[in-house]
Design a protein around this motif. Structure first.
Motif, PDB file in Angstrom:
ATOM      1  N   THR A  51     -56.874  42.722 -25.528  1.00  0.00           N
ATOM      2  CA  THR A  51     -55.428  42.823 -25.691  1.00  0.00           C
ATOM      3  C   THR A  51     -54.775  42.629 -24.331  1.00  0.00           C
ATOM      4  O   THR A  51     -55.354  42.957 -23.300  1.00  0.00           O
ATOM      5  N   VAL A  52     -53.585  42.086 -24.368  1.00  0.00           N
ATOM      6  CA  VAL A  52     -52.828  41.854 -23.142  1.00  0.00           C
ATOM      7  C   VAL A  52     -51.579  42.700 -23.197  1.00  0.00           C
ATOM      8  O   VAL A  52     -50.862  42.711 -24.198  1.00  0.00           O
ATOM      9  N   ARG A  53     -51.332  43.449 -22.149  1.00  0.00           N
ATOM     10  CA  ARG A  53     -50.087  44.213 -22.065  1.00  0.00           C
ATOM     11  C   ARG A  53     -49.486  44.012 -20.688  1.00  0.00           C
ATOM     12  O   ARG A  53     -50.174  43.661 -19.733  1.00  0.00           O
ATOM     13  N   ARG A  54     -48.179  44.226 -20.633  1.00  0.00           N
ATOM     14  CA  ARG A  54     -47.475  44.057 -19.361  1.00  0.00           C
ATOM     15  C   ARG A  54     -47.447  45.394 -18.640  1.00  0.00           C
ATOM     16  O   ARG A  54     -47.054  46.409 -19.200  1.00  0.00           O
ATOM     17  N   VAL A  55     -47.860  45.362 -17.381  1.00  0.00           N
ATOM     18  CA  VAL A  55     -47.969  46.567 -16.565  1.00  0.00           C
ATOM     19  C   VAL A  55     -47.025  46.428 -15.379  1.00  0.00           C
ATOM     20  O   VAL A  55     -46.883  45.346 -14.809  1.00  0.00           O
ATOM     21  N   SER A  56     -46.393  47.528 -14.995  1.00  0.00           N
ATOM     22  CA  SER A  56     -45.478  47.513 -13.859  1.00  0.00           C
ATOM     23  C   SER A  56     -46.217  47.116 -12.586  1.00  0.00           C
ATOM     24  O   SER A  56     -47.263  47.667 -12.265  1.00  0.00           O
ATOM     25  N   MET A  57     -45.654  46.147 -11.875  1.00  0.00           N
ATOM     26  CA  MET A  57     -46.247  45.667 -10.633  1.00  0.00           C
ATOM     27  C   MET A  57     -46.143  46.743  -9.546  1.00  0.00           C
ATOM     28  O   MET A  57     -47.036  46.880  -8.713  1.00  0.00           O
ATOM     29  N   GLN A  87     -36.332  36.467  -6.551  1.00  0.00           N
ATOM     30  CA  GLN A  87     -36.619  35.204  -7.225  1.00  0.00           C
ATOM     31  C   GLN A  87     -38.103  34.854  -7.134  1.00  0.00           C
ATOM     32  O   GLN A  87     -38.695  34.356  -8.096  1.00  0.00           O
ATOM     33  N   ALA A  88     -38.726  35.118  -5.983  1.00  0.00           N
ATOM     34  CA  ALA A  88     -40.154  34.838  -5.813  1.00  0.00           C
ATOM     35  C   ALA A  88     -40.993  35.723  -6.734  1.00  0.00           C
ATOM     36  O   ALA A  88     -41.966  35.250  -7.337  1.00  0.00           O
ATOM     37  N   ILE A  89     -40.620  36.974  -6.869  1.00  0.00           N
ATOM     38  CA  ILE A  89     -41.346  37.884  -7.764  1.00  0.00           C
ATOM     39  C   ILE A  89     -41.190  37.426  -9.207  1.00  0.00           C
ATOM     40  O   ILE A  89     -42.165  37.380  -9.967  1.00  0.00           O
ATOM     41  N   LYS A  90     -39.959  37.053  -9.602  1.00  0.00           N
ATOM     42  CA  LYS A  90     -39.724  36.579 -10.968  1.00  0.00           C
ATOM     43  C   LYS A  90     -40.511  35.303 -11.250  1.00  0.00           C
ATOM     44  O   LYS A  90     -41.075  35.137 -12.336  1.00  0.00           O
ATOM     45  N   LEU A  91     -40.580  34.403 -10.270  1.00  0.00           N
ATOM     46  CA  LEU A  91     -41.323  33.160 -10.432  1.00  0.00           C
ATOM     47  C   LEU A  91     -42.811  33.449 -10.601  1.00  0.00           C
ATOM     48  O   LEU A  91     -43.469  32.880 -11.472  1.00  0.00           O
ATOM     49  N   ARG A  92     -43.326  34.348  -9.780  1.00  0.00           N
ATOM     50  CA  ARG A  92     -44.752  34.711  -9.865  1.00  0.00           C
ATOM     51  C   ARG A  92     -45.047  35.346 -11.216  1.00  0.00           C
ATOM     52  O   ARG A  92     -46.064  35.042 -11.850  1.00  0.00           O
ATOM     53  N   GLU A  93     -44.172  36.214 -11.668  1.00  0.00           N
ATOM     54  CA  GLU A  93     -44.346  36.868 -12.965  1.00  0.00           C
ATOM     55  C   GLU A  93     -44.355  35.822 -14.083  1.00  0.00           C
ATOM     56  O   GLU A  93     -45.181  35.878 -14.992  1.00  0.00           O
ATOM     57  N   HIS A  94     -43.452  34.865 -14.005  1.00  0.00           N
ATOM     58  CA  HIS A  94     -43.373  33.792 -15.000  1.00  0.00           C
ATOM     59  C   HIS A  94     -44.667  32.955 -15.001  1.00  0.00           C
ATOM     60  O   HIS A  94     -45.178  32.593 -16.054  1.00  0.00           O
ATOM     61  N   TRP A 103     -47.711  33.945 -14.081  1.00  0.00           N
ATOM     62  CA  TRP A 103     -48.792  34.737 -14.668  1.00  0.00           C
ATOM     63  C   TRP A 103     -48.735  34.677 -16.186  1.00  0.00           C
ATOM     64  O   TRP A 103     -49.744  34.511 -16.849  1.00  0.00           O
ATOM     65  N   LEU A 104     -47.547  34.813 -16.724  1.00  0.00           N
ATOM     66  CA  LEU A 104     -47.411  34.791 -18.173  1.00  0.00           C
ATOM     67  C   LEU A 104     -47.759  33.423 -18.740  1.00  0.00           C
ATOM     68  O   LEU A 104     -48.380  33.322 -19.791  1.00  0.00           O
ATOM     69  N   ASN A 105     -47.363  32.350 -18.068  1.00  0.00           N
ATOM     70  CA  ASN A 105     -47.684  31.003 -18.534  1.00  0.00           C
ATOM     71  C   ASN A 105     -49.179  30.711 -18.453  1.00  0.00           C
ATOM     72  O   ASN A 105     -49.723  30.020 -19.302  1.00  0.00           O
ATOM     73  N   GLU A 106     -49.858  31.239 -17.419  1.00  0.00           N
ATOM     74  CA  GLU A 106     -51.298  31.052 -17.296  1.00  0.00           C
ATOM     75  C   GLU A 106     -52.032  31.769 -18.418  1.00  0.00           C
ATOM     76  O   GLU A 106     -52.993  31.264 -18.973  1.00  0.00           O
ATOM     77  N   LEU A 107     -51.566  32.944 -18.744  1.00  0.00           N
ATOM     78  CA  LEU A 107     -52.230  33.771 -19.738  1.00  0.00           C
ATOM     79  C   LEU A 107     -51.876  33.364 -21.159  1.00  0.00           C
ATOM     80  O   LEU A 107     -52.703  33.405 -22.047  1.00  0.00           O
ATOM     81  N   LEU A 108     -50.624  32.966 -21.370  1.00  0.00           N
ATOM     82  CA  LEU A 108     -50.144  32.617 -22.705  1.00  0.00           C
ATOM     83  C   LEU A 108     -49.570  31.210 -22.694  1.00  0.00           C
ATOM     84  O   LEU A 108     -48.364  31.035 -22.741  1.00  0.00           O
ATOM     85  N   PRO A 109     -50.411  30.166 -22.625  1.00  0.00           N
ATOM     86  CA  PRO A 109     -49.869  28.810 -22.582  1.00  0.00           C
ATOM     87  C   PRO A 109     -49.168  28.456 -23.885  1.00  0.00           C
ATOM     88  O   PRO A 109     -49.696  28.693 -24.960  1.00  0.00           O
ATOM     89  N   ASN A 110     -47.963  27.905 -23.798  1.00  0.00           N
ATOM     90  CA  ASN A 110     -47.184  27.499 -24.967  1.00  0.00           C
ATOM     91  C   ASN A 110     -47.156  25.991 -25.041  1.00  0.00           C
ATOM     92  O   ASN A 110     -46.649  25.339 -24.154  1.00  0.00           O
ATOM     93  N   THR A 111     -47.692  25.447 -26.129  1.00  0.00           N
ATOM     94  CA  THR A 111     -47.638  24.013 -26.310  1.00  0.00           C
ATOM     95  C   THR A 111     -46.559  23.633 -27.298  1.00  0.00           C
ATOM     96  O   THR A 111     -45.992  22.567 -27.231  1.00  0.00           O
ATOM     97  N   ASP A 112     -46.248  24.523 -28.207  1.00  0.00           N
ATOM     98  CA  ASP A 112     -45.237  24.256 -29.218  1.00  0.00           C
ATOM     99  C   ASP A 112     -43.867  24.670 -28.685  1.00  0.00           C
ATOM    100  O   ASP A 112     -43.699  25.766 -28.172  1.00  0.00           O
ATOM    101  N   SER A 113     -42.880  23.812 -28.813  1.00  0.00           N
ATOM    102  CA  SER A 113     -41.542  24.121 -28.275  1.00  0.00           C
ATOM    103  C   SER A 113     -40.916  25.307 -28.998  1.00  0.00           C
ATOM    104  O   SER A 113     -40.163  26.059 -28.404  1.00  0.00           O
ATOM    105  N   GLU A 114     -41.231  25.501 -30.286  1.00  0.00           N
ATOM    106  CA  GLU A 114     -40.690  26.657 -31.008  1.00  0.00           C
ATOM    107  C   GLU A 114     -41.235  27.951 -30.429  1.00  0.00           C
ATOM    108  O   GLU A 114     -40.507  28.924 -30.273  1.00  0.00           O
ATOM    109  N   GLN A 115     -42.534  27.971 -30.097  1.00  0.00           N
ATOM    110  CA  GLN A 115     -43.127  29.159 -29.488  1.00  0.00           C
ATOM    111  C   GLN A 115     -42.470  29.435 -28.138  1.00  0.00           C
ATOM    112  O   GLN A 115     -42.204  30.568 -27.793  1.00  0.00           O
TER     113      GLN A 115
END
Length: 176
Positions: free
Chosen positions: A44-50, A94-101, A103-115
């Protein structure tokens, strides 16, 4: 002038402080990262406070009283040098938000535009929401957390008191 400041909160109290600041219409940000855990044979994947017990707050001290921030439940103090508040550079946020984004894209790749569109409008803890149906229709609140796959908890103020309500996720919509 509006700037980002770092708040130190009670232990594991950054989410509570964020919710209370959101009720005061003060912008906040808790950086998170995805953490994978093995539970009953499932990953399972959960978001944890940095930064546990810390959150960023965006406000103008000339408009919003610093005492108001300090007296918010869950907040201990604004971090600074000696007795002065120290603003955090927007570039760091902005750098922290970019890094967070990333990480999420690496872990949860979205190929479908609806997703991808669904992920963009996903409701997160501390987001302002509006009830779209049911007995609380048209009332606004603050999203607290999910409760299973189809339910969630929402905080809203009624009769001068903050109430926590479990509702269907489909019954609330994020306010922009």
């Amino acid at each position: 002038m509006k700037a980002w400041y770092l708040l130190y909160c009670k232990p594991r109290g950054e989410v509570r402080a964020q919710q209370n600041l959101a009720l005061q219409e003060i912008e906040t940000y808790i950086p998170t990262y995805p953490e994978e855990k093995l539970h009953k044979g499932k990953v399972t994947v959960r978001r944890v406070s940095m930064f546990p017990s810390y959150l960023f707050v965006h406000f103008d001290p000339q408009i919003t009283s610093v005492a108001r921030i300090h007296s918010t439940r869950g907040v201990i103090r604004i971090i600074g040098c000696k007795e002065l508040m120290t603003a955090v550079d927007d570039g760091i946020i902005q750098a922290i938000k970019l890094r967070e984004h990333c990480w999420l894209n690496e872990l949860l790749p979205n190929t479908d535009s609806e997703q991808q569109n669904a992920a963009e409008v996903a409701i997160e803890c501390g987001d302002k929401v509006k009830f779209v149906d049911g007995p609380f229709a048209e009332l606004e609140g603050v999203f607290e957390e999910t409760n299973g796959e189809k339910r969630c908890f929402v905080l809203f103020e009624i009769m001068g008191k903050q109430q926590r309500v479990a509702v269907d996720k489909a019954g609330v919509a994020r306010l922009d």
